[in-house]
Design a protein around this motif. Structure first.
Motif: not given
Length: 240
Positions: A71-83
């Motif tokens: 599952a993706g980590t809600e706290d560590l992933n920066a908004p928009g950066l994954v895409a």
């Protein structure tokens, strides 16, 4: 052609060599006036990715580990950066593969840039000596400033490439101070938050390297007209 004119002009064998260099080195430099700009753009994108993570980790509160694997980590992933970059922190995993790839690509670029700069510096040593020998021929005297400017620009570009390689490697040194596993990052978020500082500094070094790569491309691009004018004179002398 009278003997006094012959002495003003380089021999045909030398003109042929100069003509060859003027043709192919001009074409070579046309490539290197563009390629560094593309590399600089990619470096800036990598720097933006690091800044996005640093921005996120500077303010977010550490979350709890989810029992859901991958599952993706809600706290560590920066908004928009994954895409944008593909960098995805997942529960139960270590450092994202995309982040490993980012560092690997920067390391390869550092090696390539250093090798290119060293080769160019050696080539300019030889070119400088050859250009000095042309001073014996008055038929080329008015273009010796153009030829030496080409060499000076390329030599400066070689120095910039050496500095770029240093900056890239130091950025990697800074990133090596960060454990990018979710568990370690969450521990850092609950503690001193050292990771964002390292990422900001590494991104700044990547940005500066990108700026210098662009400057290198500009220097090489300035040579295009000089090569064209120099070769036109050489071909004129060969046809006379």
């Amino acid at each position: 052609m009278p003997d006094d004119e012959v002495r003003l002009t380089p021999p045909e064998s030398l003109l042929q060599v100069i003509d060859n260099l003027s043709k192919f080195h001009r074409e070579h430099e046309e490539y290197y006036s563009q390629a560094p700009l593309q590399q600089a753009g990619r470096l800036q994108a990598r720097a933006r990715a690091l800044k996005s993570l640093a921005d996120r980790w500077s303010v977010v509160e550490a979350g709890e580990t989810s029992p859901i694997a991958f599952a993706g980590t809600e706290d560590l992933n920066a908004p928009g950066l994954v895409a944008e970059s593909g960098i995805l922190f997942m529960e139960g995993e270590g450092e994202p593969a995309e982040l490993q790839r980012l560092k690997s690509e920067v390391a390869v670029l550092a090696d390539e840039t250093q090798q290119g700069g060293e080769w160019l510096a050696r080539a300019m040593e030889q070119a400088w000596d050859m250009a000095g020998n042309l001073a014996a021929y008055p038929a080329l005297a008015d273009l010796l400033g153009e030829r030496h400017r080409i060499i000076a620009n390329d030599w400066q570009s070689a120095g910039l490439q050496a500095l770029v390689a240093r900056l890239l490697r130091r950025a990697l040194d800074l990133l090596a101070q960060v454990d990018f596993s979710p568990a370690a990052l969450r521990a850092d978020l609950r503690g001193e938050r050292k990771a964002p500082a390292y990422l900001y500094s590494a991104s700044e070094l990547l940005d500066r390297a990108a700026d210098l790569m662009a400057q290198s491309a500009i220097l090489v691009h300035e040579n295009e007209r000089r090569w064209r004018v120099f070769r036109a004179r050489v071909r004129e002398l060969r046809s006379a």
